[in-house]
Design an enzyme around this catalytic site. Structure first.
Site, PDB file in Angstrom:
ATOM      1  N   HIS A  54       0.846  -1.195   0.000  1.00  0.00           N
ATOM      2  CA  HIS A  54       0.000   0.000   0.000  1.00  0.00           C
ATOM      3  C   HIS A  54       0.877   1.238   0.000  1.00  0.00           C
ATOM      4  CE1 HIS A  54       0.834  -0.611   4.259  1.00  0.00           C
ATOM      5  NE2 HIS A  54       0.370   0.588   4.538  1.00  0.00           N
ATOM      6  N   HIS A  56       1.456   3.960   1.931  1.00  0.00           N
ATOM      7  CA  HIS A  56       2.027   4.727   3.041  1.00  0.00           C
ATOM      8  C   HIS A  56       3.550   4.819   2.926  1.00  0.00           C
ATOM      9  CE1 HIS A  56      -1.732   4.169   5.798  1.00  0.00           C
ATOM     10  NE2 HIS A  56      -1.861   5.164   4.948  1.00  0.00           N
ATOM     11  N   ASP A  58       6.040   4.772   4.965  1.00  0.00           N
ATOM     12  CA  ASP A  58       6.945   3.847   5.639  1.00  0.00           C
ATOM     13  C   ASP A  58       7.017   2.511   4.903  1.00  0.00           C
ATOM     14  OD1 ASP A  58       4.255   3.393   6.496  1.00  0.00           O
ATOM     15  OD2 ASP A  58       4.968   2.251   8.221  1.00  0.00           O
ATOM     16  N   HIS A  59       6.216   2.358   3.840  1.00  0.00           N
ATOM     17  CA  HIS A  59       6.267   1.165   2.992  1.00  0.00           C
ATOM     18  C   HIS A  59       6.807   1.472   1.589  1.00  0.00           C
ATOM     19  CE1 HIS A  59       3.684  -1.428   5.673  1.00  0.00           C
ATOM     20  NE2 HIS A  59       3.520  -0.230   6.196  1.00  0.00           N
ATOM     21  N   HIS A 109      -7.418  -0.942   5.857  1.00  0.00           N
ATOM     22  CA  HIS A 109      -6.400  -0.021   6.391  1.00  0.00           C
ATOM     23  C   HIS A 109      -6.240   1.154   5.431  1.00  0.00           C
ATOM     24  CE1 HIS A 109      -2.778   1.420   8.311  1.00  0.00           C
ATOM     25  NE2 HIS A 109      -2.072   1.216   7.213  1.00  0.00           N
ATOM     26  N   ASP A 134       0.024  -4.009   6.274  1.00  0.00           N
ATOM     27  CA  ASP A 134      -0.625  -3.533   7.496  1.00  0.00           C
ATOM     28  C   ASP A 134      -2.057  -4.044   7.627  1.00  0.00           C
ATOM     29  OD1 ASP A 134       1.680  -2.179   8.052  1.00  0.00           O
ATOM     30  OD2 ASP A 134       0.845  -0.166   7.818  1.00  0.00           O
ATOM     31  N   HIS A 172       4.969  -4.836  10.865  1.00  0.00           N
ATOM     32  CA  HIS A 172       5.304  -4.068  12.064  1.00  0.00           C
ATOM     33  C   HIS A 172       5.458  -4.986  13.276  1.00  0.00           C
ATOM     34  CE1 HIS A 172       4.804   0.023  10.506  1.00  0.00           C
ATOM     35  NE2 HIS A 172       3.786  -0.451   9.802  1.00  0.00           N
TER      36      HIS A 172
END
Length: 262
Positions: A54, A56, A58-59, A109, A134, A172
């Site tokens: 996805h 975001h 941090d990905h 999410h 996530d 995570h």
């Protein structure tokens, strides 16, 4: 083929897929390019491909730099046109070395969330793999940031339908925090109590609690257990609400109880 994590940021894992017959690697959700590049330099590897779950940061934050360095293939949600070289959606397939991954759409999410599931077995001892970003964590699930409880429950049901021995590669290290909430809902769940003790030992030794196994999640993860009356009643009590009767409303109560849990 093997999978192992490269820790990133405070609690992310960048999953690396490696094949013994290849000098390359694949990375799943590389939020930090330097971590992947440093690994490649230290181990004389090159990056062949990336899987994105996805959008975001941090990905995805490391992907532009990694593409510039390696010209690797990038598979992911089709709207990420600046990053993705091979857009994929529900039902598509991605071949990574000897394994074929089925793309499963799991909005909830985020609306673009994808999981990558493999059930091809190069050897009798191999088990299915799920890279789920996530969507599902050990003992928990992602916050509903763009989707709805109905979408997130549908994602949980899709994952629950996979083989029980599926290895779950979430992104995570939230496990012990997730388990504190799970235990507040099911204080007498012996499978959960055993899992907590094992994961405490892993973390004390600076070891990841992932991957987990789907059968473990079915026995311990409240978001795969919202059909259990005592569990959903306890969530409603934490919210000072009347327990919901509808399955989506019950799931929503469990998710909202987690959101305010401390």
């Amino acid at each position: 083929m093997t999978v192992f994590p490269l820790p990133a940021f405070q609690d992310n894992y960048i999953w690396i897929i490696k094949d013994k017959d290849s000098s390359g690697i694949w990375a799943v959700d590389p939020g930090d390019a330097n971590i992947v590049l440093n690994y490649c330099q230290e181990h004389d590897k090159h990056l062949e491909g990336i899987l994105i779950t996805h959008h975001h940061k941090d990905h995805t934050g490391g992907i532009a730099a990694l593409k510039q360095q390696s010209s690797c293939a990038v598979y992911g949600p089709k709207h990420l046109t600046d990053l993705v070289t091979h857009p994929v959606d529900d039902g598509d397939r991605v071949t990574v070395y000897s394994r074929v991954f089925h793309v499963i759409a799991t909005p909830g999410h985020t609306l673009d969330h994808l999981c990558y599931f493999n059930d091809t077995h190069p050897s009798p001892s191999s088990r299915p793999w799920l890279f789920c970003g996530d969507t599902l964590f050990r003992g928990g699930c992602g916050r509903i940031m763009e989707g709805t409880p109905e979408l997130m429950l549908a994602a949980m049901n899709k994952i629950a339908s996979l083989p029980d021995n599926t290895q779950i590669y979430g992104t995570h290290e939230y496990t012990l925090a997730n388990y504190r909430f799970a235990l507040s809902l099911e204080p007498d769940n012996t499978a959960l109590i055993d899992a907590i003790e094992m994961c405490k030992i892993l973390r004390a030794n600076q070891q990841p609690t992932l991957p987990t196994e789907l059968r473990v999640e079915k026995n311990t993860n409240p978001f795969l257990r919202t059909h259990i009356v005592a569990l959903k009643n306890q969530a409603a009590q934490q919210l000072n609400e009347t327990p919901a009767n509808h399955v989506v409303a019950a799931f929503s109560q469990v998710r909202r109880a987690k959101d305010i849990f401390s």
